[in-house]
Design an enzyme around this catalytic site. Structure first.
Site, mmCIF file in Angstrom:
data_model
loop_
_atom_site.group_PDB
_atom_site.id
_atom_site.type_symbol
_atom_site.label_atom_id
_atom_site.label_comp_id
_atom_site.label_asym_id
_atom_site.label_seq_id
_atom_site.Cartn_x
_atom_site.Cartn_y
_atom_site.Cartn_z
ATOM 1 N N SER A 55 11.856 13.872 25.426
ATOM 2 C CA SER A 55 13.165 14.236 25.981
ATOM 3 C C SER A 55 14.045 14.951 24.965
ATOM 4 O O SER A 55 14.835 15.834 25.329
ATOM 5 C CB SER A 55 13.869 12.998 26.528
ATOM 6 N N CYS A 85 9.140 9.818 33.212
ATOM 7 C CA CYS A 85 9.228 9.431 31.797
ATOM 8 C C CYS A 85 10.326 10.223 31.057
ATOM 9 O O CYS A 85 11.497 9.949 31.261
ATOM 10 C CB CYS A 85 7.862 9.540 31.139
ATOM 11 N N ILE A 143 3.711 5.712 28.755
ATOM 12 C CA ILE A 143 3.413 6.260 27.418
ATOM 13 C C ILE A 143 4.731 6.423 26.664
ATOM 14 O O ILE A 143 5.558 7.267 27.038
ATOM 15 C CB ILE A 143 2.690 7.623 27.533
ATOM 16 N N ARG A 144 4.929 5.605 25.651
ATOM 17 C CA ARG A 144 6.208 5.591 24.924
ATOM 18 C C ARG A 144 7.379 5.717 25.923
ATOM 19 O O ARG A 144 8.247 6.572 25.793
ATOM 20 C CB ARG A 144 6.251 6.701 23.866
ATOM 21 N N HIS A 188 3.838 7.713 34.687
ATOM 22 C CA HIS A 188 3.335 9.081 34.885
ATOM 23 C C HIS A 188 2.397 9.180 36.085
ATOM 24 O O HIS A 188 1.170 9.182 35.904
ATOM 25 C CB HIS A 188 2.548 9.524 33.651
ATOM 26 N N GLU A 190 1.568 11.636 37.605
ATOM 27 C CA GLU A 190 0.828 12.908 37.505
ATOM 28 C C GLU A 190 -0.487 12.748 36.745
ATOM 29 O O GLU A 190 -1.311 13.665 36.725
ATOM 30 C CB GLU A 190 1.703 13.990 36.860
HETATM 31 N N1 GLN Z 1 9.477 8.732 24.415
HETATM 32 C C1 GLN Z 1 9.592 9.989 25.082
HETATM 33 C C2 GLN Z 1 11.034 10.491 25.058
HETATM 34 O O1 GLN Z 1 11.884 9.935 24.510
HETATM 35 C C3 GLN Z 1 9.103 9.968 26.501
HETATM 36 C C4 GLN Z 1 7.608 9.846 26.510
HETATM 37 C C5 GLN Z 1 6.950 10.413 27.734
HETATM 38 O O2 GLN Z 1 7.505 11.223 28.472
HETATM 39 N N2 GLN Z 1 5.701 10.056 27.885
HETATM 40 O O3 GLN Z 1 11.302 11.472 25.666
#
Ligand code: GLN
Length: 216
Positions: A55, A85, A143-144, A188, A190
């Site tokens: 982001s 995300c 994912i994170r 996600h 996708e």
């Molecule tokens: N941690 C990411 C962020 O701050 C987002 C991770 C993701 O989109 N898989 O944007």
């Protein structure tokens, strides 16, 4: 305006992140899907997907490519938008653990926490039930990922992390929401080949899904 699927064009913000996967998932739904990198391309789409990625990077590129204000304006005008995300983070009105220079598109009345599952936790997966998505649980790949710390009264909570061994502090956290024509998932869809969340979004674009909250 009634939108026919075959006449509908959905853009995928294509500055960074998993753009191709969203384009493919949308095309599988039978809609025209195009990458969006410049304001003129934004003008040509009926709806927009903000992909997963980073982001802070997407925020910086939104300014460089002069898309931040145009997308804000389209959101304010009611453009259907789906963020996964990093896309959810960009749509949130407030971000915890963001970078100071990180800019928000806003439009979604939630507070999200970035990297909420723990910085050391790269990914986490579970099956979860998602309101408005029929046919059994959705495989959610985080994912994170962020989660939603709090949501405003106009926000429908569509999914939370179920109780299961290993979920830890993620248990019960809000990970999918909808506010009118804005949909966001911390995970996600996708990446799993299950097109149901993208189909839900396409139905929203077509106008076939109404807010679940009673009006007023
Ligand atoms: N941690 C990411 C962020 O701050 C987002 C991770 C993701 O989109 N898989 O944007």
């Amino acid at each position: 305006m009634t939108v026919n699927f075959h006449e509908t064009t959905i853009g995928v913000l294509a500055l960074q992140g998993d753009v191709r996967e969203h384009l493919a998932a949308l095309r599988d739904c039978g809609v025209r899907a195009v990458p969006v990198r410049r304001p003129s391309e934004l003008d040509s789409v009926d709806a927009l997907v903000l992909p997963g990625g980073e982001s802070t990077t997407i925020s910086r590129l939104l300014e460089t490519f002069e898309l931040l204000e145009p997308i804000r304006q389209r959101l304010a005008a009611g453009m259907p938008t789906f963020g996964s995300c990093a896309g959810m983070i960009l749509l949130a009105d407030r971000v915890l653990d963001g970078r100071l220079d990180q800019r928000q598109l806003g439009g979604l009345d939630v507070v999200v926490r970035r990297n909420a599952f723990g910085r050391q936790v790269d990914s986490f997966e579970c099956d979860l039930d998602m309101a408005e998505v029929a046919g059994g649980p959705v495989r959610a790949v985080f994912i994170r990922a962020p989660w939603v710390e709090s949501a405003g009264a106009d926000v429908d909570v569509l999914a939370t992390v179920p109780r299961r061994p290993g979920a830890g502090p993620a248990e019960g956290r809000i990970v999918a929401v909808r506010q009118g024509r804005v949909l966001a998932t911390a995970f996600h869809p996708e990446l799993t080949g299950d097109g149901r969340v993208h189909r839900l979004f396409c139905e929203m674009v077509r106008g076939g899904v109404r807010p679940r909250c009673a009006a007023g």
